[in-house]
Design an enzyme around this catalytic site. Structure first.
Site, PDB file in Angstrom:
ATOM      1  N   ASP A 184     -15.665  44.384  20.658  1.00 23.71           N
ATOM      2  CA  ASP A 184     -15.770  45.398  21.708  1.00 23.71           C
ATOM      3  C   ASP A 184     -14.427  46.098  21.865  1.00 23.71           C
ATOM      4  O   ASP A 184     -13.369  45.455  21.847  1.00 23.71           O
ATOM      5  CB  ASP A 184     -16.182  44.744  23.034  1.00 23.71           C
ATOM      6  CG  ASP A 184     -16.672  45.756  24.054  1.00 23.71           C
ATOM      7  OD1 ASP A 184     -17.879  45.757  24.357  1.00 23.71           O
ATOM      8  OD2 ASP A 184     -15.834  46.559  24.543  1.00 23.71           O
ATOM      9  N   ILE A 185     -14.465  47.405  22.002  1.00 21.32           N
ATOM     10  CA  ILE A 185     -13.232  48.199  22.070  1.00 21.32           C
ATOM     11  C   ILE A 185     -12.480  47.979  23.388  1.00 21.32           C
ATOM     12  O   ILE A 185     -11.262  48.197  23.458  1.00 21.32           O
ATOM     13  CB  ILE A 185     -13.558  49.697  21.864  1.00 21.32           C
ATOM     14  CG1 ILE A 185     -12.356  50.454  21.333  1.00 21.32           C
ATOM     15  CG2 ILE A 185     -14.128  50.339  23.121  1.00 21.32           C
ATOM     16  CD1 ILE A 185     -12.670  51.845  20.802  1.00 21.32           C
ATOM     17  N   ASN A 230     -27.570  44.311  28.318  1.00 24.99           N
ATOM     18  CA  ASN A 230     -27.881  45.177  29.447  1.00 24.99           C
ATOM     19  C   ASN A 230     -29.047  46.097  29.093  1.00 24.99           C
ATOM     20  O   ASN A 230     -29.094  46.649  27.998  1.00 24.99           O
ATOM     21  CB  ASN A 230     -26.650  46.007  29.822  1.00 24.99           C
ATOM     22  CG  ASN A 230     -25.554  45.151  30.409  1.00 24.99           C
ATOM     23  OD1 ASN A 230     -25.820  44.263  31.219  1.00 24.99           O
ATOM     24  ND2 ASN A 230     -24.323  45.381  29.996  1.00 24.99           N
ATOM     25  N   GLU A 261     -24.348  51.184  29.201  1.00 27.51           N
ATOM     26  CA  GLU A 261     -23.642  52.450  28.939  1.00 27.51           C
ATOM     27  C   GLU A 261     -24.031  53.053  27.604  1.00 27.51           C
ATOM     28  O   GLU A 261     -24.075  54.277  27.467  1.00 27.51           O
ATOM     29  CB  GLU A 261     -22.128  52.212  28.958  1.00 27.51           C
ATOM     30  CG  GLU A 261     -21.579  51.969  30.343  1.00 27.51           C
ATOM     31  CD  GLU A 261     -20.092  51.648  30.318  1.00 27.51           C
ATOM     32  OE1 GLU A 261     -19.499  51.619  29.228  1.00 27.51           O
ATOM     33  OE2 GLU A 261     -19.548  51.413  31.406  1.00 27.51           O
ATOM     34  N   HIS A 291     -27.922  46.205  21.960  1.00 23.94           N
ATOM     35  CA  HIS A 291     -26.845  45.313  21.528  1.00 23.94           C
ATOM     36  C   HIS A 291     -26.793  44.088  22.433  1.00 23.94           C
ATOM     37  O   HIS A 291     -27.178  44.136  23.594  1.00 23.94           O
ATOM     38  CB  HIS A 291     -25.487  46.020  21.564  1.00 23.94           C
ATOM     39  CG  HIS A 291     -25.172  46.644  22.883  1.00 23.94           C
ATOM     40  ND1 HIS A 291     -25.707  47.840  23.280  1.00 23.94           N
ATOM     41  CD2 HIS A 291     -24.377  46.239  23.904  1.00 23.94           C
ATOM     42  CE1 HIS A 291     -25.251  48.153  24.479  1.00 23.94           C
ATOM     43  NE2 HIS A 291     -24.459  47.183  24.900  1.00 23.94           N
ATOM     44  N   HIS A 339     -23.909  41.433  23.899  1.00 21.03           N
ATOM     45  CA  HIS A 339     -22.507  41.081  24.077  1.00 21.03           C
ATOM     46  C   HIS A 339     -22.376  39.585  23.822  1.00 21.03           C
ATOM     47  O   HIS A 339     -23.213  38.793  24.280  1.00 21.03           O
ATOM     48  CB  HIS A 339     -22.051  41.327  25.517  1.00 21.03           C
ATOM     49  CG  HIS A 339     -22.110  42.754  25.950  1.00 21.03           C
ATOM     50  ND1 HIS A 339     -20.988  43.540  26.055  1.00 21.03           N
ATOM     51  CD2 HIS A 339     -23.146  43.546  26.309  1.00 21.03           C
ATOM     52  CE1 HIS A 339     -21.336  44.742  26.474  1.00 21.03           C
ATOM     53  NE2 HIS A 339     -22.636  44.775  26.642  1.00 21.03           N
TER      54      HIS A 339
HETATM   55  P1  AMP Z   1     -23.182  48.262  27.694  1.00 21.82           P
HETATM   56  O1  AMP Z   1     -22.658  48.651  29.046  1.00 21.82           O
HETATM   57  O2  AMP Z   1     -23.941  46.990  27.703  1.00 21.82           O
HETATM   58  O3  AMP Z   1     -23.955  49.411  27.085  1.00 21.82           O
HETATM   59  O4  AMP Z   1     -21.920  47.960  26.779  1.00 21.82           O
HETATM   60  C1  AMP Z   1     -21.355  48.875  25.896  1.00 21.82           C
HETATM   61  C2  AMP Z   1     -20.095  48.268  25.358  1.00 21.82           C
HETATM   62  O5  AMP Z   1     -19.688  49.023  24.235  1.00 21.82           O
HETATM   63  C3  AMP Z   1     -18.908  48.252  26.324  1.00 21.82           C
HETATM   64  O6  AMP Z   1     -18.471  46.907  26.500  1.00 21.82           O
HETATM   65  C4  AMP Z   1     -17.857  49.116  25.625  1.00 21.82           C
HETATM   66  O7  AMP Z   1     -16.539  48.647  25.812  1.00 21.82           O
HETATM   67  C5  AMP Z   1     -18.289  49.032  24.180  1.00 21.82           C
HETATM   68  N1  AMP Z   1     -17.881  50.153  23.340  1.00 21.82           N
HETATM   69  C6  AMP Z   1     -17.972  51.472  23.604  1.00 21.82           C
HETATM   70  N2  AMP Z   1     -17.511  52.203  22.574  1.00 21.82           N
HETATM   71  C7  AMP Z   1     -17.144  51.325  21.616  1.00 21.82           C
HETATM   72  C8  AMP Z   1     -16.589  51.453  20.300  1.00 21.82           C
HETATM   73  N3  AMP Z   1     -16.308  52.646  19.756  1.00 21.82           N
HETATM   74  N4  AMP Z   1     -16.318  50.318  19.602  1.00 21.82           N
HETATM   75  C9  AMP Z   1     -16.574  49.097  20.147  1.00 21.82           C
HETATM   76  N5  AMP Z   1     -17.103  48.920  21.365  1.00 21.82           N
HETATM   77  C10 AMP Z   1     -17.380  50.001  22.099  1.00 21.82           C
END
Ligand code: AMP
Length: 122
Positions: free
Chosen positions: A38-39, A96, A104, A109, A111
């Site tokens: 995760d970024i 989520n 988001e 996916h 986590h």
């Molecule tokens: P969610 O809120 O469950 O959709 O989680 C989305 C996740 O994606 C968040 O934890 C972000 O930090 C992660 N994320 C967003 N952009 C990137 C990216 N380019 N590379 C890796 N993780 C990302």
């Protein structure tokens, strides 16, 4: 506030990662899944396991995915957790789904978070 669409948005960030339009820190890949860090990690270890096929969320995945894809995601989570050294002390998996969860990125996916006690959900 996230505004999630009813249809799969091909411009979401994970779709771009799958098309190699933006980079990721890859941990694991197989026919059906890709895993990367995760970024913006919310724990000392925070990885994401995503499907290669376009599902909006776990709800969409559970409705439409083939059984072998469901098995692949389940196994990928275990493989990634082991690769990241999380087996001994445990970890949390979360997916989520939709607005109330705070999802988001509208691409399914899981986590995987660990490296410290994760606290009690609630
Ligand atoms: P969610 O809120 O469950 O959709 O989680 C989305 C996740 O994606 C968040 O934890 C972000 O930090 C992660 N994320 C967003 N952009 C990137 C990216 N380019 N590379 C890796 N993780 C990302």
């Amino acid at each position: 506030m996230s505004t999630l669409k009813e249809y799969y948005d091909t411009q979401n960030v994970f779709a771009k990662i799958l098309r190699n339009e933006i980079p990721c820190s890859k941990i694991y890949e197989d026919e059906f899944t890709l895993a990367f860090h995760d970024i913006a990690p919310k724990a000392p270890v925070h990885a994401l396991v995503i499907t290669k096929n376009p599902y909006i969320s776990f709800a969409d995945f559970s409705k439409r995915a083939a059984p072998e894809e469901m098995v692949a995601v389940t196994k990928a989570i275990g493989v990634v957790a082991a690769k990241l050294g999380l087996k001994e002390n445990g970890y949390r998996i979360t997916s989520n789904i939709g607005h109330n969860s705070g999802q988001e990125v509208p691409h399914f996916h899981f986590h995987i978070m660990g490296g410290r006690p994760m606290g009690i959900i609630g």
